[in-house]
Each structure stands twice: as C-alpha cells, then as structure tokens.
Design a protein around this motif. Structure first.
Motif, mmCIF file in Angstrom:
data_model
loop_
_atom_site.group_PDB
_atom_site.id
_atom_site.type_symbol
_atom_site.label_atom_id
_atom_site.label_comp_id
_atom_site.label_asym_id
_atom_site.label_seq_id
_atom_site.Cartn_x
_atom_site.Cartn_y
_atom_site.Cartn_z
ATOM 1 N N ALA B 14 -1.912 -3.857 -4.004
ATOM 2 C CA ALA B 14 -1.556 -4.423 -5.304
ATOM 3 C C ALA B 14 -2.528 -3.950 -6.383
ATOM 4 O O ALA B 14 -2.127 -3.599 -7.496
ATOM 5 N N TRP B 15 -3.819 -3.911 -6.040
ATOM 6 C CA TRP B 15 -4.814 -3.440 -7.013
ATOM 7 C C TRP B 15 -4.639 -1.957 -7.297
ATOM 8 O O TRP B 15 -4.775 -1.512 -8.430
ATOM 9 N N ARG B 17 -1.944 -0.260 -7.227
ATOM 10 C CA ARG B 17 -0.788 -0.062 -8.111
ATOM 11 C C ARG B 17 -1.148 -0.388 -9.552
ATOM 12 O O ARG B 17 -0.725 0.283 -10.492
ATOM 13 N N ALA B 18 -1.949 -1.429 -9.718
ATOM 14 C CA ALA B 18 -2.367 -1.784 -11.076
ATOM 15 C C ALA B 18 -3.210 -0.665 -11.673
ATOM 16 O O ALA B 18 -3.060 -0.315 -12.843
ATOM 17 N N LEU C 103 -6.087 -7.468 -15.598
ATOM 18 C CA LEU C 103 -4.694 -7.187 -15.242
ATOM 19 C C LEU C 103 -3.751 -7.877 -16.224
ATOM 20 O O LEU C 103 -4.028 -8.969 -16.691
ATOM 21 N N PRO C 104 -2.620 -7.224 -16.526
ATOM 22 C CA PRO C 104 -1.585 -7.916 -17.288
ATOM 23 C C PRO C 104 -1.119 -9.147 -16.504
ATOM 24 O O PRO C 104 -1.198 -9.163 -15.270
ATOM 25 N N ASP C 107 1.074 -8.573 -13.503
ATOM 26 C CA ASP C 107 0.409 -8.055 -12.304
ATOM 27 C C ASP C 107 -0.422 -9.140 -11.630
ATOM 28 O O ASP C 107 -0.505 -9.212 -10.406
ATOM 29 N N ALA C 110 1.870 -11.045 -9.675
ATOM 30 C CA ALA C 110 2.305 -10.294 -8.494
ATOM 31 C C ALA C 110 1.238 -10.365 -7.401
ATOM 32 O O ALA C 110 1.554 -10.447 -6.209
ATOM 33 N N LEU C 111 -0.018 -10.330 -7.835
ATOM 34 C CA LEU C 111 -1.123 -10.431 -6.884
ATOM 35 C C LEU C 111 -1.126 -11.808 -6.218
ATOM 36 O O LEU C 111 -1.341 -11.937 -5.009
ATOM 37 N N ARG C 114 1.271 -11.974 -3.465
ATOM 38 C CA ARG C 114 0.811 -11.372 -2.216
ATOM 39 C C ARG C 114 -0.215 -12.241 -1.517
ATOM 40 O O ARG C 114 -0.254 -12.305 -0.296
#
Lengths: 259, 267, 321
Positions: B14-15, B17-18, C103-104, C107, C110-111, C114
């Motif tokens: 996830a990181w 991708r960011a 992070l936006p 995101d 989204a994190l 997860r």
C-alpha cells in the motif's frame, strides 16, 4: 545588551536537557572512532609515513574527528529548514533582528553545548585504548579558534542549503547531495592525506575540508596553523556573505509571494 | 507469524503504491541515498589506491566483504530498519495509535512510509559482488558457491534481529537511540572490513558478545579458504544460519518484553 | 459492551528532589473504577484534567494494562486480546490524528482497509456511505497535512468506522472545531448511535457535546468515579435547580415564597433558585398573588456551572448521586 548572546546561551542550555541522548550519541562516536582507528592503523602498517603522518597521528585524528562530528554537524541539517517549509519563517523575518544572525547565534550555542557533551566519550575511549597525542596549551588555543571557524563554515553551508528550500520547497533532494560532498571532502570518510595527489590538492581548497580535516590537523600540529586558520576564516567570510545576499533575495521573494 | 508476514506485505504494498504516484522524485531520492551509501565503497577504494593489502586481504577480498555486508545490511534496513524510529513514535504518541490496530506494532513501524528507494542502495553492492566474485582467488566448490547466498541471508537475519533488539531497548530507555546506532550502523561499517585489522579482543567481542562476525566474516573465511586469526574451530564458519536464528529468537523475546513493559508503565 | 470492575492503575514517577537525588513515588491515576456500559448506549465521560480519563480510555482499548481489576470490552480482555479487540473497536483522538500526514485521505483510508483486512466490496460500500454522511468528497484527494481541523476530524471518524466497529471511543472529538464543524460531527454521531446502534463512549471537555448527545454521564475525579447517572440526575444535584428571575414593579426586600430561595437581588429584579423537584407554576402563582410582577423568566440549570462547581468541590459528589 545585544540579543545574540542570549540566543546562543539559550541554545547552549537547551543541549543540557538532552544529556542522556548526547551521551548515547557520544558512545556511538567512540565506537566509530575505534573502528576507524583500527582501519587506519592497518593502513599505516602498510605505508608507515603516508601523507607525512605517522600511525599515532592517524589514531588521534580518528577520535578527534569523532569528537567534532556532532558539533560541526557533519550530517547536515538546520532547524530553520522546517520553519521555511511550514511558513513559520515569516514570523522570524518580521523580527527586528537579522535572520542569519539569529540562526548563527543559535548554532554557535548549540555547537558549544554539543562539543562539551559529546566529545568526552570518543576522546576518553581513544586515550584509554590507544593513547592520544595531547597538544600543549598553545595548540589547544589554536584548536579552539579553528573549531569556532569550523562551526562558522559549517553553519554557512547549512544555512545556504536551508535557504534553498525557499526556491525548491523541499530539501529531500539537496540534503543527500550536501551530505555526500560533506562526508567525502571533509575528511570524515578517510583523512584527506590518504587521497591520491591531484584529488588531495583539490579537496584541500574546498570549504568542506575546513570542517574536519583542518581542525584535525591543527590539533595534531601538522602543517602551518596560521595558514589553516586563514583558510577557514576566508571560507567562513565568503559563505556568510553569500548567506546574507541570499537572505535578501529570499525576503524579497517572500514579500512578492505574500508568504 | 504468518499473519504478521501477510500484514507486512499488504502494508508495504500500500505504501509503495502511494509512493509510486511521484516516480521522478522516487528515482532521484533513490539515487541520492545510493550515493550516500556508496561513500563507504569510495573509502575502501581510496585506501586501496595507496596499498595493495589491508590486514592481509587484497582489494577483491575486501570488496567481497563490503558487498556481502552491505547486501545484508541494506536488506535488513529495508525490512526492519524503521524500527529505529520507535523512540520517536513513542515520544510523539503515534505508537499508541498503532496499538489500537489489529496488526503487530512492529510491522506497522517497519512498513511506515515504505518506499522503493529503500532498495536503491542494493544496486552498488550487487554490482560490486558480481564484479568481484570471479576475481576471488579461491577454488569454487559447490559448498562455497552455496555459501554466498546463505551468508547474505543469514547476515540479513542477524541485522534484522539487531534492529529489533535495539528498538526493544528503546521501550525502556527512550534516550538509548543514539547508542543503538553503534550496533546497527557501526555493525554495518565494521563488517565491511576484514576482522584481521581489528584487535583480537575486539574481534572476540564481536564474535561472542554481539555476533557481528557471523554476518559475513566467518562464512567469508570459508568461501575464501583462509585461516581464522582467532583459531576457532572450522565448524564456526558454517554457524551463521544457526546464529541468525538465535539472534532473531532473542530479538522476538526482547520485543515482547519491551512491549509488555510499555503497556504496563505507559511511558 | 464494557464492564469495568474495580480497575486501578498506579504509575511510578521519579522526581528530582535534590541536585542528584531522585525519589520514586507511586501515583494512582485510576483508583478503583467500576461501571458497565450496555450495547447501544451513548455515554459521556467527564472529568477535570489529570483526573484519570485518558488512563481509563487507554486501559479500555488495551494500550495500557491495568495494575488490578477486571475489564471486559466487547466480551474480550483488552490487555490480553488487544489485537482481536482492535477489530471491534473504533477510536478517535481529537488532538492527534491516526491518519498518515503525507498521504491523501483516500490512500490513508485504503491503508486502514488493509490494516483491518476489510473486504474490498464492503470497504467501497462503507466508504461511499461515510463519504456521503461526512461530506468527505471534496477533500478525499488532499494530503492529510493540508486538511483543516474539521476536515481532518471527519477523516479520522471515517477511518475509525470503516471496519464497522461495535464500540466507538472518542477522545475530545470536537476540540478546536468551529461551530459548523461541531454541529456536523455531533449530528453524525447521533445518527450513528440511533440508526446503527453503535455504542459510543465520549470523552470531552465540551459540555455542549454532552448535552446534545449523551443520555448518561460519568464523571471521574481523583481517579474515582464520582458520578454516574442521567443528565437530568446531574441537573437535579443539590442546589443546582432551575433559576426563576422575577422583575417586580419596584425594588423590594427578598421575597419569601415556599419552595424557592432568593439568591440575588438587584434593584427590582430577584433571582430565586428552585430545587430540582419544585413546581415552578405554584411558585409563580404564589409570587403573583403577593407581589406586583412585571416579568418572569425561567432558566434551566447550566450544566457547565454544575460541573465547574463539582470539580471545584463546591457541591459534594455524594449529593449528585
């Protein structure tokens, strides 16, 4: 009384609050001093008179540079950077004191405090394990002057890096470049006397050598001390003048953009 | 354990991708950090511009040590190096937030701001290893060939264990952060050189107290077929995987103890 | 949903007593607190600074292990089953974001998905719902560090609710928010509680939050639970009844009426305090019969004032029970 000594004094006192942290850093400095000393001893065993130094010079240099490293902030950084990025610097620019003067005073105080707190462990370790070259009082005075000039040069460089954020908006790109140049040309990676000749001559004229190599040589009594101090002073003056000019440009930029 | 690994993977992804949203800055920053890491190699190069041997080892052999040490260290740094920031998370209170989530806080600390540039530093040691391996003056038996990847893997595990051990101490002594660097960054620097340049008692210390000698030195003696200056039994050269398991086990225990202490003292 | 039985937490603090000498002192942050919260309740948790509120919250969420006593949250022991509990719990700190600065918001969320392993379809559905309710749309693409405080708080609320927790713990969720943002957050919380049945424990210094939202209030002071009851019960505490302000035709000495006591006289105006159970109509009738009354106003007891008087020890907590 002027405000600058007070800024320096508060910066020095602030260091005392981080006594335990400074001690921990000092231990790591001592450990690295030990490693570098062993490596340089192995080098001088192969080439006994390399660069006009003997092995004892190389050992002393290893620990003295580790003692200096925190104070001249070889790894870079100035709290001003964060203030420029966040825009808080506008507050600093409205103060009736010079931005450069304020941060220089702060840095001199910080450097003195750091030297007092962090130079103990590496010097003690070097003295106990190998024995160090101890300079006489005259040379100690010269070294003190050289140390102050090294901090001025270090500040001059870091201040320019910090001000670049006015234009680049981020220091993550320029910081590692500055770090590589500093570590390599200051004599931190290996003493400049080990450099092969044309490179050694070039490195000796660059400002980074004023941070570690030159004060180290003054401490050892190698080379012409007056010339070394003059070299440091010239770079300090040039960098501080450049810093003043860039401060003016940054101020105009800030005014134009309205913060 | 399986859960933790899976969580590690998904979080790191996830990181990544960011971070991939800014490819140019990612590549530039990767190059910059690779350059900083390359300084140690430049240092070794400068020393060998003046001498042919250091501690009885030639340039190719020292670069072999450098490459294996740095592959292991950079991999461990990429995997768990962020554990070093534990004290900062505790001080800023962000560690509490990590305890509120259903994933091990170690995984969360380690994957924070995961970026591909962590791996940029691998390029130089990988290239140097490829250059130096054919130039090593040794007879390549199957065992010696197999030892090269094994030593990098065990070295990585030992450094991973050290990162976690050093972080665990920070639960008790927040200020110890600076001293822990002697073990991690110091270990990374020291394993780049042959142990024969260091004093014998010092080498005993980094063999038996902090097993840095097992990162690459002992297996390298096996690969290069060189005598051990300390005269340790031949089996020591093959002990790296076992030492790695022991260090990681110890680190796991220390982390648990540290976390338990944190949650009972609320530091 | 929450059961706390005689929970205690003591810390050891080291103090500098001389130049070098340091002494250890044990401090009780929480000193024997017991309460239960039933599913679907909306409970306000109050207390002056340093009373033991955050320590309690940290023990309920598993960040801190209690020194003694028992805690069950969602049927789990927080300190032993912290990770399992984390899946059923949402926590929001008003003064600290659990989102990632760089992070936006999208995101960040989204994190979170997860971290909690929320299935993608369920995540999208909940995100759409929360986006609509909290009006996240305009700033989903903005990095968290650039969000205003109100936007950030809404983002934090969304992050805490993406995994559909049974219990939501809020630590000062309206601190520093402007009037409009406060109203948005409060309306959202009320809906969440009434429509979804999420149990909510709310810690705050903003008594407006409590009055607007909570049916039940717990007050902790000096590490002990000093009050636990409804808002009405809190209002009805000793000397905290309603105030009747009467304006007479002319200045008079304090009037004498059964069931009310004069507190203040200012010219023709007099302030009468009515005890919690007093009948205001009969007092007004009695007044009007004996005096020429120009105007009358009835003021509800001010919760802020009651709590301030409780904290300062002017009203004993025992009276509040």
């Amino acid at each position: 009384m002027s405000v600058y000594p007070w800024i320096a004094w508060f910066a020095l006192r602030r260091q005392a609050a981080y006594l335990a942290m400074a001690l921990a850093e000092g231990l790591t400095n001592a450990f690295f001093g030990l490693l570098r000393a062993f490596i340089l001893i192995a080098l001088w065993r192969e080439r006994p008179a390399l660069g006009g130094w003997d092995a004892a010079d190389a050992v002393t240099f290893s620990f003295v540079t580790q003692a200096l490293l925190g104070a001249v902030q070889v790894f870079g950084g100035l709290d001003l950077t964060a203030r420029i990025r966040s825009g808080d610097v506008a507050v600093d620019l409205y103060r009736p004191v010079s931005l450069q003067g304020w941060w220089l005073a702060d840095d001199l105080g910080r450097a003195t405090g750091t030297l007092l707190l962090r130079s103990g462990p590496p010097l003690l370790c070097g003295a106990l394990v190998f024995g160090l070259r101890v300079p006489g009082p005259g040379r100690i005075a010269l070294f003190a002057a050289s140390f102050v000039l090294a901090v001025l040069v270090s500040f001059g460089l870091r201040y320019l890096v910090a001000l670049s954020v006015f234009w680049l908006h981020d220091d993550r790109g320029i910081q590692p470049i500055a770090l590589v140049l500093t570590l390599f040309f200051s004599g931190m990676t290996v003493p400049l006397v080990v450099f092969p000749d044309p490179l050694r001559a070039v490195a000796g004229t660059l400002p980074w050598s004023a941070l570690v190599q030159v004060p180290g040589e003054v401490f050892l009594g190698r080379g012409n001390a007056a010339g070394a101090l003059a070299f440091q002073a010239a770079w300090a003056a040039a960098l501080l003048l450049a810093g003043a000019a860039v401060t003016g440009a940054a101020r105009r930029r800030l005014v134009v953009q309205g913060g | 354990m399986g859960d933790a690994l899976r969580a590690y993977g998904t979080l790191a992804w996830a990181w990544l991708r960011a971070a991939a949203q800014y490819p140019v800055s990612m590549v530039l920053l990767g190059l910059a950090s690779a350059a900083v890491a390359g300084l140690d190699a430049a240092g070794i190069g400068l020393l060998f511009s003046r001498v042919h041997r250091l501690g009885g080892f030639g340039a190719a052999q020292v670069l072999f040590l450098y490459a294996t040490s740095q592959l292991a260290f950079v991999l461990s740094d990429a995997l768990l190096g962020n554990a070093d920031l534990l004290a900062r998370h505790v001080r800023e209170g962000t560690f509490d937030a990590m305890l509120l989530r259903p994933v091990s806080p170690l995984v969360q600390v380690a994957t924070e701001e995961y970026s591909p540039r962590r791996f940029a530093k691998l390029v130089l040691p990988a290239v140097l290893l490829a250059i130096v391996l054919p130039r090593l003056d040794t007879s390549w038996t199957a065992g010696r060939v197999a030892m090269v990847p094994v030593m990098v893997a065990s070295g990585t595990a030992i450094f991973c264990g050290l990162w976690v051990l050093v972080a665990s101490v920070q639960f008790v002594l927040l200020e110890s952060h600076g001293a822990g660097k002697a073990l991690t960054f110091g270990g990374s620097f020291l394993t780049q050189y042959p142990m024969s340049v260091f004093a014998r008692d010092f080498v005993r210390g980094v063999t038996f107290a902090v097993p840095l000698a097992f990162v690459n030195w002992q297996p390298a003696l096996y690969v290069l077929d060189r005598p051990d200056p300390l005269g340790l039994p031949a089996a020591t050269r093959l002990a790296s995987p076992a030492v790695a398991v022991a260090v990681c086990g110890l680190a796991a225990l220390a982390w648990r103890a540290g976390l338990r202490r944190y949650r009972s003292t609320g530091s | 949903m929450i059961e706390a039985g005689d929970v205690r937490k003591t810390f050891t603090v080291r103090e500098r007593t001389g130049r070098l000498r340091r002494t250890r002192r044990r401090v009780s942050a929480v000193d024997g607190v017991s309460f239960t919260v039933a599913p679907g309740e909306f409970v306000g948790y109050l207390g002056p600074n340093g009373a033991g509120k955050s320590t309690t919250i940290k023990m309920l969420t598993g960040i801190l292990t209690p020194t003694s006593g028992t805690i069950r949250v969602c049927g789990l022991d927080p300190s032993r089953q912290r990770t399992a509990l984390a899946r059923r719990l949402g926590v929001v700190f008003g003064h600290r974001t659990t989102l990632w600065w760089d992070l936006p918001l999208r995101d960040s969320l989204a994190l979170v998905r997860r971290l909690y392993r929320v299935e993608a379809g369920a995540h999208r559905e909940r995100l759409d719902e929360l986006t609509a309710l909290l009006d996240l749309g305009p700033f989903l693409a903005t990095p968290v560090r650039q969000l205003s405080l109100g936007q950030r708080m809404r983002g934090d609320l969304a992050a805490a609710l993406l995994h559909a927790p049974d219990l939501l713990v809020l630590d000062e969720p309206t601190i520093g928010l402007d009037v409009v943002s406060k109203a948005t957050v409060r309306a959202f919380l009320e809906r969440l509680n009434t429509e979804r049945g999420t149990t909510i424990l709310l810690t705050t210094h903003d008594l407006g939050d409590i009055e607007r939202l909570c049916r039940r209030v717990m007050i902790v002071d000096h590490g002990r639970l000093a009050f636990d009851g409804s808002l009405d019960a809190l209002r009805a505490t000793a000397g905290s009844g309603r105030i009747l302000v009467v304006e007479l035709a002319r200045p008079e000495p304090p009037v004498a009426v059964d069931g009310a006591a004069v507190e203040r006289v200012e010219g023709p105006r007099q302030w009468l305090r009515l005890p919690g159970d007093a009948n205001a109509a009969s007092v007004v009738a009695a007044l009007a019969a004996r005096h020429e009354v120009r105007d009358i106003a009835l003021r509800e007891p001010d919760i802020e004032e009651i709590v301030a008087r409780l904290y300062q020890g002017e009203i004993p907590y025992t009276a509040a029970h």
